[in-house]
Design a protein around this motif. Structure first.
Motif, PDB file in Angstrom:
ATOM      1  N   ARG A   1       0.826  -1.209   0.000  1.00  0.00           N
ATOM      2  CA  ARG A   1       0.000   0.000   0.000  1.00  0.00           C
ATOM      3  C   ARG A   1       0.864   1.264   0.000  1.00  0.00           C
ATOM      4  NH1 ARG A   1      -5.970   1.075   2.568  1.00  0.00           N
ATOM      5  NH2 ARG A   1      -6.247   3.100   1.575  1.00  0.00           N
ATOM      6  N   VAL A   2       1.711   1.338  -0.977  1.00  0.00           N
ATOM      7  CA  VAL A   2       2.558   2.507  -1.188  1.00  0.00           C
ATOM      8  C   VAL A   2       1.881   3.414  -2.215  1.00  0.00           C
ATOM      9  CG1 VAL A   2       4.789   3.327  -2.037  1.00  0.00           C
ATOM     10  CG2 VAL A   2       4.655   1.238  -0.650  1.00  0.00           C
ATOM     11  N   LEU A   3       1.596   4.620  -1.835  1.00  0.00           N
ATOM     12  CA  LEU A   3       0.918   5.540  -2.743  1.00  0.00           C
ATOM     13  C   LEU A   3       1.864   5.968  -3.865  1.00  0.00           C
ATOM     14  CD1 LEU A   3      -0.995   7.821  -0.209  1.00  0.00           C
ATOM     15  CD2 LEU A   3      -1.785   5.745  -1.361  1.00  0.00           C
ATOM     16  N   PRO A   4       1.370   6.042  -5.098  1.00  0.00           N
ATOM     17  CA  PRO A   4       2.235   6.346  -6.249  1.00  0.00           C
ATOM     18  C   PRO A   4       2.528   7.830  -6.406  1.00  0.00           C
ATOM     19  CG  PRO A   4       0.010   5.972  -7.009  1.00  0.00           C
ATOM     20  CD  PRO A   4      -0.013   5.707  -5.524  1.00  0.00           C
ATOM     21  N   ARG A   5       3.063   8.440  -5.377  1.00  0.00           N
ATOM     22  CA  ARG A   5       3.364   9.876  -5.439  1.00  0.00           C
ATOM     23  C   ARG A   5       4.406  10.178  -6.510  1.00  0.00           C
ATOM     24  NH1 ARG A   5       1.595  12.410  -0.583  1.00  0.00           N
ATOM     25  NH2 ARG A   5       1.059  10.939   1.082  1.00  0.00           N
ATOM     26  N   ASP A   6       5.485   9.399  -6.513  1.00  0.00           N
ATOM     27  CA  ASP A   6       6.553   9.646  -7.481  1.00  0.00           C
ATOM     28  C   ASP A   6       6.049   9.437  -8.907  1.00  0.00           C
ATOM     29  OD1 ASP A   6       8.235  10.126  -5.363  1.00  0.00           O
ATOM     30  OD2 ASP A   6       9.179   8.150  -5.413  1.00  0.00           O
ATOM     31  N   GLU A   7       5.193   8.439  -9.091  1.00  0.00           N
ATOM     32  CA  GLU A   7       4.669   8.142 -10.418  1.00  0.00           C
ATOM     33  C   GLU A   7       3.785   9.280 -10.931  1.00  0.00           C
ATOM     34  OE1 GLU A   7       6.321   4.644  -8.674  1.00  0.00           O
ATOM     35  OE2 GLU A   7       4.837   6.043  -7.882  1.00  0.00           O
TER      36      GLU A   7
ATOM     37  N   ILE B   1      -5.839   4.500 -21.218  1.00  0.00           N
ATOM     38  CA  ILE B   1      -5.997   3.045 -21.154  1.00  0.00           C
ATOM     39  C   ILE B   1      -4.636   2.383 -20.949  1.00  0.00           C
ATOM     40  CG2 ILE B   1      -6.594   0.989 -22.497  1.00  0.00           C
ATOM     41  CD1 ILE B   1      -8.803   2.701 -23.825  1.00  0.00           C
ATOM     42  N   ARG B   2      -3.631   2.847 -21.652  1.00  0.00           N
ATOM     43  CA  ARG B   2      -2.288   2.287 -21.500  1.00  0.00           C
ATOM     44  C   ARG B   2      -1.770   2.512 -20.083  1.00  0.00           C
ATOM     45  NH1 ARG B   2       0.867   1.836 -26.742  1.00  0.00           N
ATOM     46  NH2 ARG B   2      -0.715   1.945 -28.391  1.00  0.00           N
ATOM     47  N   LEU B   3      -2.056   3.686 -19.522  1.00  0.00           N
ATOM     48  CA  LEU B   3      -1.674   3.944 -18.133  1.00  0.00           C
ATOM     49  C   LEU B   3      -2.399   2.988 -17.204  1.00  0.00           C
ATOM     50  CD1 LEU B   3      -0.281   5.619 -15.933  1.00  0.00           C
ATOM     51  CD2 LEU B   3      -2.160   7.270 -16.109  1.00  0.00           C
ATOM     52  N   GLY B   4      -3.692   2.742 -17.470  1.00  0.00           N
ATOM     53  CA  GLY B   4      -4.465   1.814 -16.651  1.00  0.00           C
ATOM     54  C   GLY B   4      -3.964   0.390 -16.733  1.00  0.00           C
ATOM     55  N   ALA B   5      -3.431   0.011 -17.890  1.00  0.00           N
ATOM     56  CA  ALA B   5      -2.848  -1.326 -18.027  1.00  0.00           C
ATOM     57  C   ALA B   5      -1.599  -1.457 -17.173  1.00  0.00           C
ATOM     58  CB  ALA B   5      -2.527  -1.613 -19.490  1.00  0.00           C
ATOM     59  N   ALA B   6      -0.875  -0.358 -16.997  1.00  0.00           N
ATOM     60  CA  ALA B   6       0.322  -0.368 -16.155  1.00  0.00           C
ATOM     61  C   ALA B   6      -0.038  -0.414 -14.675  1.00  0.00           C
ATOM     62  CB  ALA B   6       1.168   0.864 -16.456  1.00  0.00           C
ATOM     63  N   ASP B   7      -1.018   0.382 -14.276  1.00  0.00           N
ATOM     64  CA  ASP B   7      -1.490   0.417 -12.887  1.00  0.00           C
ATOM     65  C   ASP B   7      -2.848   1.102 -12.913  1.00  0.00           C
ATOM     66  OD1 ASP B   7      -2.103   0.896 -10.218  1.00  0.00           O
ATOM     67  OD2 ASP B   7      -0.074   1.501  -9.674  1.00  0.00           O
ATOM     68  N   SER B   8      -3.895   0.327 -12.651  1.00  0.00           N
ATOM     69  CA  SER B   8      -5.247   0.875 -12.808  1.00  0.00           C
ATOM     70  C   SER B   8      -5.635   1.866 -11.720  1.00  0.00           C
ATOM     71  CB  SER B   8      -6.281  -0.258 -12.866  1.00  0.00           C
ATOM     72  OG  SER B   8      -6.305  -0.996 -11.665  1.00  0.00           O
ATOM     73  N   ASN B   9      -4.761   2.091 -10.744  1.00  0.00           N
ATOM     74  CA  ASN B   9      -5.013   3.157  -9.776  1.00  0.00           C
ATOM     75  C   ASN B   9      -4.727   4.538 -10.367  1.00  0.00           C
ATOM     76  OD1 ASN B   9      -5.469   1.775  -6.947  1.00  0.00           O
ATOM     77  ND2 ASN B   9      -3.790   0.662  -7.896  1.00  0.00           N
ATOM     78  N   LEU B  10      -3.791   4.596 -11.297  1.00  0.00           N
ATOM     79  CA  LEU B  10      -3.331   5.897 -11.791  1.00  0.00           C
ATOM     80  C   LEU B  10      -4.383   6.676 -12.572  1.00  0.00           C
ATOM     81  CD1 LEU B  10      -0.507   7.235 -11.359  1.00  0.00           C
ATOM     82  CD2 LEU B  10      -0.550   4.816 -10.827  1.00  0.00           C
ATOM     83  N   PRO B  11      -5.121   6.073 -13.523  1.00  0.00           N
ATOM     84  CA  PRO B  11      -6.130   6.879 -14.233  1.00  0.00           C
ATOM     85  C   PRO B  11      -7.157   7.499 -13.293  1.00  0.00           C
ATOM     86  CG  PRO B  11      -5.744   4.827 -15.391  1.00  0.00           C
ATOM     87  CD  PRO B  11      -5.033   4.717 -14.075  1.00  0.00           C
ATOM     88  N   GLN B  12      -7.561   6.756 -12.274  1.00  0.00           N
ATOM     89  CA  GLN B  12      -8.561   7.299 -11.358  1.00  0.00           C
ATOM     90  C   GLN B  12      -8.006   8.475 -10.566  1.00  0.00           C
ATOM     91  OE1 GLN B  12     -10.617   4.379  -9.030  1.00  0.00           O
ATOM     92  NE2 GLN B  12     -11.852   5.887  -7.970  1.00  0.00           N
ATOM     93  N   ILE B  13      -6.719   8.420 -10.220  1.00  0.00           N
ATOM     94  CA  ILE B  13      -6.096   9.543  -9.519  1.00  0.00           C
ATOM     95  C   ILE B  13      -6.190  10.817 -10.347  1.00  0.00           C
ATOM     96  CG2 ILE B  13      -3.827  10.470  -8.833  1.00  0.00           C
ATOM     97  CD1 ILE B  13      -3.176   7.618  -7.815  1.00  0.00           C
TER      98      ILE B  13
ATOM     99  N   GLY C   1     -11.894   0.748   0.695  1.00  0.00           N
ATOM    100  CA  GLY C   1     -12.508  -0.089  -0.322  1.00  0.00           C
ATOM    101  C   GLY C   1     -11.670  -1.319  -0.628  1.00  0.00           C
ATOM    102  N   ILE C   2     -12.321  -2.336  -1.196  1.00  0.00           N
ATOM    103  CA  ILE C   2     -11.611  -3.578  -1.483  1.00  0.00           C
ATOM    104  C   ILE C   2     -10.614  -3.421  -2.611  1.00  0.00           C
ATOM    105  CG2 ILE C   2     -13.496  -5.030  -0.646  1.00  0.00           C
ATOM    106  CD1 ILE C   2     -14.200  -5.595  -3.611  1.00  0.00           C
ATOM    107  N   GLY C   3     -10.821  -2.439  -3.462  1.00  0.00           N
ATOM    108  CA  GLY C   3      -9.937  -2.212  -4.592  1.00  0.00           C
ATOM    109  C   GLY C   3      -9.516  -0.760  -4.693  1.00  0.00           C
ATOM    110  N   GLN C   4      -8.702  -0.466  -5.729  1.00  0.00           N
ATOM    111  CA  GLN C   4      -8.180   0.890  -5.931  1.00  0.00           C
ATOM    112  C   GLN C   4      -7.564   1.409  -4.637  1.00  0.00           C
ATOM    113  OE1 GLN C   4      -8.371   0.368  -9.241  1.00  0.00           O
ATOM    114  NE2 GLN C   4      -8.800   2.519  -9.541  1.00  0.00           N
ATOM    115  N   ARG C   5      -6.742   0.575  -4.010  1.00  0.00           N
ATOM    116  CA  ARG C   5      -6.251   0.864  -2.665  1.00  0.00           C
ATOM    117  C   ARG C   5      -5.218   1.981  -2.610  1.00  0.00           C
ATOM    118  NH1 ARG C   5      -5.515  -5.386  -0.471  1.00  0.00           N
ATOM    119  NH2 ARG C   5      -7.731  -5.802  -0.107  1.00  0.00           N
TER     120      ARG C   5
END
Length: 398
Positions: A28-34, A67-79, A184-188
């Motif tokens: 559960r490391v937040l993708p701040r750097d990303e 979509i390509r970003l979501g394939a890499a990590d689906s948390n990022l598009p929602q951010i 939530g169970i996802g998008q942690r």
């Protein structure tokens, strides 16, 4: 489709993001750097005009990248969801304030959002924006504040007198507290938790009437969810391919000595690939439908009544895609287990994150409501809800 230059710029970044996605999920490391790397590379400014440090890419091209970003990590598009919508708002014809914010965005600033409240009816808000010595002070608590923990600015909805406004708040200002208490169970790692504002100073330059938003913004919000889902399916497919290639043994009822040569396993991989393909195609078809509406709105010269037929038709296309993509991605993220047997159930594989993330995103704006709106449009020619009252208060959703 996406032009070569943005693809060349962001593909290596996406690859680095994917390489660390499972570890971030595990710990559960937040993708701040990303987020910051994407912002520094101009991801948040891609839709801005080229003369303002943007790239002027179309909605279709942008959502292909998403979509390509979501394939890499689906948390990022929602951010990035609230940022994406804010950019569309600032592209609309308006006063000089939008030019100011376009420069802020072109400089790499990230915008989060804090709109939803608990325990209130749709469109109601307990948050207050009060006048104070010629300025304004914001006080209130918001939930589902996706992107805000990574942001430089946070867009907050609040009543001002009889009207509702969107207020831009400096994320580092005194009185701002954003907490990663999302359970939530996802998008942690989206940090979609609580935001508290206690007497936060707000400049008039950052206050906009709620009805001045882009007329197609609700469709954009939904399309971000769909791009997240399509990316989730593609990411699940990539992980499935890697897992099948890595399996050293086959099941006792298998047709070959290794999983990678078993026709039954390969068929499952093919079905997951096809679902991911169809989900992507649906999202890009919906984005293309919205592109024309966005171009007309940004160009100006069209009143709401003139734009309405095109807007309604494009919004229905987005809602149709939502119904289809939801089913495709939930199937794909469940089906992948059929190709991997019991070893895939080990929590260390983190393959379950794909279904959890998909189930979470599809629950934010449930498909049952869009099914009804689509059916009512086709049978009774009833225009779809745009998710908010153009004349007044914001609607619900997350």
């Amino acid at each position: 489709m996406t032009t070569p230059e943005p693809l060349e710029r962001f593909t290596p970044i996406f690859e680095r993001i994917r390489a660390g996605a499972a570890q971030r999920e595990r710990d559960r490391v937040l993708p701040r750097d990303e987020v910051r790397e994407l912002a520094a590379a101009g991801f948040g400014a891609l839709r801005l005009p080229p003369d303002g440090a943007g790239r002027g890419v179309s909605l279709t091209a942008f959502f292909e990248l998403l979509i390509r970003l979501g394939a890499a990590d689906s948390n990022l598009p929602q951010i990035w969801r609230n940022h994406i919508a804010f950019v569309e708002d600032r592209l609309q014809p308006g006063d000089g304030r939008s030019e100011h914010w376009r420069k802020v965005l072109a400089g790499g600033a990230v915008v989060g959002g804090a709109w939803s409240e608990r325990g209130t009816a749709t469109g109601q808000s307990t948050t207050t924006l009060t006048e104070d010595d010629g300025g304004w002070r914001l006080t209130g608590t918001k939930y589902y504040s996706t992107g805000s923990l990574f942001a430089d600015w946070i867009s907050v909805t609040a009543p001002r007198g009889d009207d509702h406004v969107v207020a831009l708040v400096d994320a580092t200002a005194d009185g701002v507290e954003v907490v990663d208490d999302w359970t939530g169970i996802g998008q942690r790692t989206t940090a979609s938790g609580t935001a508290r504002f206690t007497g936060v100073a707000v400049d008039e330059t950052g206050i906009y009437p709620f009805h001045d938003r882009a007329p197609y913004q609700e469709a954009v919000y939904q399309l971000v969810h769909l791009a997240t889902l399509a990316g989730t399916a593609r990411g699940a497919h990539l992980d499935l391919v890697d897992a099948v290639r890595a399996r050293s043994r086959s099941y006792k009822h298998g047709l070959a000595e290794s999983a990678r040569e078993d026709a039954q396993v390969l068929a499952v991989v093919g079905r997951v690939a096809a679902a991911a393909f169809a989900a992507e195609a649906a999202v890009l078809r919906a984005a293309a439908a919205l592109d024309g509406v966005a171009d007309l709105a940004i160009a100006g010269g069209h009143d709401a009544d003139a734009l309405a037929p095109s807007l309604h038709a494009a919004t229905i296309t987005v809602y149709e895609a939502q119904v289809a993509v939801t089913e495709l991605v939930l199937q794909a993220t469940t089906l992948l287990y059929d190709a991997l047997s019991a070893s895939a159930l080990d929590a260390a594989t983190l393959l379950d994150r794909h279904w959890r993330n998909a189930r979470t995103v599809t629950s934010h704006n449930p498909r049952i409501y869009k099914e009804r709106l689509v059916g009512n449009w086709h049978v009774n020619a009833v225009p779809p809800s745009l998710g908010f009252d153009r004349a007044g208060a914001p609607g619900g959703g997350s």
